[in-house]
Design an enzyme around this catalytic site. Structure first.
Site, PDB file in Angstrom:
ATOM      1  N   LYS A 176      37.954   9.495 -38.671  1.00  0.00           N
ATOM      2  CA  LYS A 176      37.465  10.455 -39.653  1.00  0.00           C
ATOM      3  C   LYS A 176      38.636  10.845 -40.546  1.00  0.00           C
ATOM      4  O   LYS A 176      39.574  11.536 -40.104  1.00  0.00           O
ATOM      5  CB  LYS A 176      36.894  11.665 -38.943  1.00  0.00           C
ATOM      6  CG  LYS A 176      36.403  12.746 -39.889  1.00  0.00           C
ATOM      7  CD  LYS A 176      35.718  13.847 -39.112  1.00  0.00           C
ATOM      8  CE  LYS A 176      35.272  14.953 -40.052  1.00  0.00           C
ATOM      9  NZ  LYS A 176      34.696  16.083 -39.327  1.00  0.00           N
ATOM     10  N   LYS A 229      34.442   7.092 -41.213  1.00  0.00           N
ATOM     11  CA  LYS A 229      33.900   8.094 -42.118  1.00  0.00           C
ATOM     12  C   LYS A 229      34.987   8.591 -43.053  1.00  0.00           C
ATOM     13  O   LYS A 229      36.058   8.917 -42.544  1.00  0.00           O
ATOM     14  CB  LYS A 229      33.355   9.242 -41.260  1.00  0.00           C
ATOM     15  CG  LYS A 229      33.011  10.481 -42.016  1.00  0.00           C
ATOM     16  CD  LYS A 229      32.652  11.588 -41.068  1.00  0.00           C
ATOM     17  CE  LYS A 229      32.456  12.847 -41.892  1.00  0.00           C
ATOM     18  NZ  LYS A 229      32.295  14.016 -41.122  1.00  0.00           N
TER      19      LYS A 229
HETATM   20  C1  PBG Z   1      32.460  18.668 -39.387  1.00  0.00           C
HETATM   21  C2  PBG Z   1      31.917  17.583 -40.240  1.00  0.00           C
HETATM   22  C3  PBG Z   1      32.170  17.312 -41.605  1.00  0.00           C
HETATM   23  C4  PBG Z   1      31.290  16.305 -41.984  1.00  0.00           C
HETATM   24  C5  PBG Z   1      30.557  15.970 -40.850  1.00  0.00           C
HETATM   25  N1  PBG Z   1      30.982  16.751 -39.769  1.00  0.00           N
HETATM   26  C6  PBG Z   1      32.977  17.932 -42.625  1.00  0.00           C
HETATM   27  C7  PBG Z   1      34.374  18.308 -42.600  1.00  0.00           C
HETATM   28  O1  PBG Z   1      35.240  17.742 -41.958  1.00  0.00           O
HETATM   29  O2  PBG Z   1      34.579  19.266 -43.324  1.00  0.00           O
HETATM   30  C8  PBG Z   1      31.150  15.762 -43.372  1.00  0.00           C
HETATM   31  C9  PBG Z   1      29.907  15.011 -43.659  1.00  0.00           C
HETATM   32  C10 PBG Z   1      29.590  14.805 -45.091  1.00  0.00           C
HETATM   33  O3  PBG Z   1      30.401  15.059 -46.005  1.00  0.00           O
HETATM   34  O4  PBG Z   1      28.471  14.376 -45.335  1.00  0.00           O
HETATM   35  N2  PBG Z   1      33.693  18.554 -38.869  1.00  0.00           N
END
Ligand code: PBG
Length: 310
Positions: A176, A229
């Protein structure tokens, strides 16, 4: 180009909040809503009849605090909602996001050491495990830890097994990246960090090796599937991850990637269906097995219209 997409490969994300008859379109996030559970059930009925059979749900609590306590309270929003969903829809795969950022008043994904700006990893891991167990007890098929706390998959697997929940699967948000493409999502969850950013725990977009190491680590910790992601801006990582590990791979076509397409389509200068088809094709070509995308419902509508024409 015909849309050549298998609905089974798609996962549709939802935002659920408290209350009754709530259906608020989110600013900067066209076509995506915060739903109360009654409206959520209604929408799930629609996507199910269109053939979508996997969802990912995020909770948006009414109150936030330093401990993120509403994430793991006994009758937390997600546990309540999962129970209702499972009563209505038996053959729907329900994945829950396991994180603290939507529940903490500082907006970070973990809890902080006393009066500091540092994440308390030990406490965070125990809270994430508690959240995962509660979601699983309510009936979640998969839990998806997204806090990027080191060894979160290991701790959660252990906690699930201890609680006799060995059938619940874990989707690691393994790679991520620290990305600005999450903008509309943070608007939806009101989870912008109040100080600093998430680069201490989310990954550096320049560092492919670190991303692959995180994936390897989640597989070792017994994740059932891993994730890259965002998706589109990281297709090279998707490809390398698939080639290197040949392990079930999800990609998350995130909120900013979705919103760009929606706003451009509104200008009327391109064909949304063709663009979305091409995006999904690129994700599959790179090696994604499953695609989490806010486009899923629209795609399913297009496919069902095409079927009716035949
Ligand atoms: C939470 C999380 C995030 C996303 C999914 N789970 C956001 C972040 O790190 O702020 C983002 C998903 C998206 O942008 O569609 N940690």
């Amino acid at each position: 180009m015909d849309i050549n997409i298998k609905i089974d490969d798609l996962v549709y994300p939802y935002f659920v909040t408290h209350g009754d008859k709530v259906s608020q379109e989110i600013d900067g996030f066209p076509g995506i809503y915060r739903f109360s559970s009654d409206r959520l059930i209604k929408d799930i009925g629609e996507i199910k009849s269109l053939g979508i059979n996997k969802i990912l749900i995020f909770g948006i609590p009414l109150k936030k605090d330093a401990q993120g306590s509403l994430a793991y309270s006994k009758n937390n929003l997600i546990s309540q909602t999962v129970k209702k969903i499972k009563q209505e829809f038996k053959d729907l795969t329900v994945i829950t996001d396991v994180c603290l950022c939507a529940y903490t008043n500082h907006g970070h994904c973990g809890l902080l050491e006393n009066n500091s700006r540092r994440i308390d990893v030990k406490v965070t891991l125990s809270k994430l495990s508690d959240i995962a167990v509660k979601h699983a007890e309510a009936g979640a098929d998969w839990v998806a830890p997204s806090a990027m706390a080191k060894k979160q998959v290991f701790y959660i697997r252990h906690a699930l097994d201890e609680a006799g929940l060995n059938k619940t699967k874990i989707l690691g948000y393994s790679a991520k990246f620290s990305s600005y493409f999450y903008g509309p999502f943070r608007n939806a969850a009101n989870s912008f960090p109040r100080f600093g950013d998430r680069s201490a725990y989310q990954l550096d977009p320049n560092n492919t090796k670190e991303a692959l190491d995180e994936i390897r680590q989640d597989i070792r910790e017994k994740a059932d599937a891993v994730m890259v992601k965002p998706a589109l801006a990281y297709l090279d990582v998707v490809k390398e991850a698939k080639e290197k590990f040949n392990f079930p791979l999800f990609v998350y076509n995130v909120s900013g990637e979705y919103a760009m397409v929606k706003y451009a389509a509104r200008l009327g200068t391109w064909d949304e269906k063709q663009i979305v088809g091409e995006i999904i094709t690129s994700l599959k070509r790179a090696g994604a097995d499953f695609i989490i995308t806010y486009h899923a419902k629209t795609i399913a509508e297009w496919i069902s219209k095409e079927r009716q024409k035949l």
